[in-house]
Design an enzyme around this catalytic site. Sequence first.
Site, PDB file in Angstrom:
ATOM      1  N   TYR A 157       0.697   7.252  -2.498  1.00  0.00           N
ATOM      2  CA  TYR A 157       0.828   6.107  -1.582  1.00  0.00           C
ATOM      3  C   TYR A 157      -0.506   5.798  -0.912  1.00  0.00           C
ATOM      4  CZ  TYR A 157       2.015   3.480   2.616  1.00  0.00           C
ATOM      5  OH  TYR A 157       2.048   2.526   3.597  1.00  0.00           O
ATOM      6  N   GLU A 245      -0.735  -2.552   0.924  1.00  0.00           N
ATOM      7  CA  GLU A 245       0.012  -1.340   0.629  1.00  0.00           C
ATOM      8  C   GLU A 245       0.193  -1.183  -0.878  1.00  0.00           C
ATOM      9  OE1 GLU A 245       3.662   0.600   2.884  1.00  0.00           O
ATOM     10  OE2 GLU A 245       4.276  -1.009   1.558  1.00  0.00           O
TER      11      GLU A 245
END
Length: 438
Positions: A157, A245
């Site tokens: 991530y 993101e």
Amino acid sequence: MLAVCPLFAQQDSICLPLARHRGLAIHSGLHPNSQPQRTWAVPNSMKIHEYQAKEILAKYGVAVPRGEVANTLEEASTVARKLFAEGASGVVVKAQIHAGGRGKGGGVKVARTREDAELHAKNILGMQLITHQTGPQGQKVQRLLIEETADIDRELYLGIVLDRATGKLVFMASQAGGMEIEEVAAHTPEAIFKETIDPAIGFGAWQARKLAFALGLKASQINQAVVFLQSLYKAFMDTDASLVEINPFITTKNDKLFALDAKITFDDNALFRHADIKALRDTAEEDPLEVEASKYALNYIKLDGSIACMVNGAGLAMATMDIIQYAGGSPANFLDVGGGATQEQIEHAFEILLSDSNVKAIFINIFGGILRVDRLATGVVAAARKLSVKVPIVLRLEGTNVEEGRQILKDSGLDFQVGETMKDAADLVVAAAAKAGA
Ligand code: GDP
Ligand code: MN
């Protein structure tokens, strides 16, 4: 748009689910049960689709899988055929909606043949995709991204977001990618590594290296990762993003790195200097009432409650929602009509509030400054007459020309209730809504 979140200003992932994640979490401390917590906000952010985010990132040298958007089944088939012809061992068919959690909801499917890809495309295109971020009604899938599959080794991530407590950007990285990052943030916050970025210096290569090592990347991947992270940061800065993101950020079996998913939101206030980005807005993905409100420069966010509010000033609007909850009701929307609302704006605001069929009562909370109370009252009376408003209206008025304003309401002969204080008015409106069946 305004979203407030206890951890990070995340719309894709780390955001309070209240009001279907587009709305507002209410934490100004009025509710007796609420815990004091830090609030984080993404004010006025424009969302785009994954395929658009990947096109932008690719320009900055961020590695993304080969693929193309498809608006029809024919286009989907053409893209899939092309990818297989170019040597792809599989393709992934991905629903393009402005919400995350598509994988779990059945909006991301891998195919090994063109026929399978066509079948997935047929199932996904036009479906009402329900994810934890769309709310129970889901979102209709109007386009697909068809991409070459990646040979995934690890799912990681990456995220960049503004930390309003320090006023600085934070670059986040975690080995726990792919899954819902809000779960990670809630249960194992230590699994998210953070580098705060000094605005005077920018994101240093040393910081990128620190994060790359924290991700447990192999020596052969570190330099690639440093370039990848720096490119993300450059893309964020250049586009005036409010969030970038990558979840998952993947490593492949042959040591390559890719952005397998990509989410970017942009600061509305900077869109005037990015005509190309502004053009990426897809109003089909937004709430129709919010789109309508944006035409009249009204800052409106639809929520699920039964008490509509019309307020001047974002802070007062937040406090108004708090006090409605405190009085036992639930707000139907956030609406900031701004400091200098015109009569026309007030009428449009009424129209928008009233087209929400959940609304049982209206709470108008105005502190007259630039917007004088008498002018507001005149606007409210005119709008209530013109639209023959049937739901009860409760007002709390203070500030410039308040006496004149109250007189105008009284003289109108219409049935307004006026509360002396915010709390009185909140009690009145909650009672009125309850009486109307809320
Ligand atoms: P989201 O669920 O809306 O966040 O959509 P993502 O783009 O993140 O996809 C969800 C999941 O689908 C990922 O975490 C992967 O596990 C899987 N996925 C996406 N693309 C591929 C691919 O090319 N190959 C494989 N094997 N899995 C993929
Ligand atoms: Mn994802």
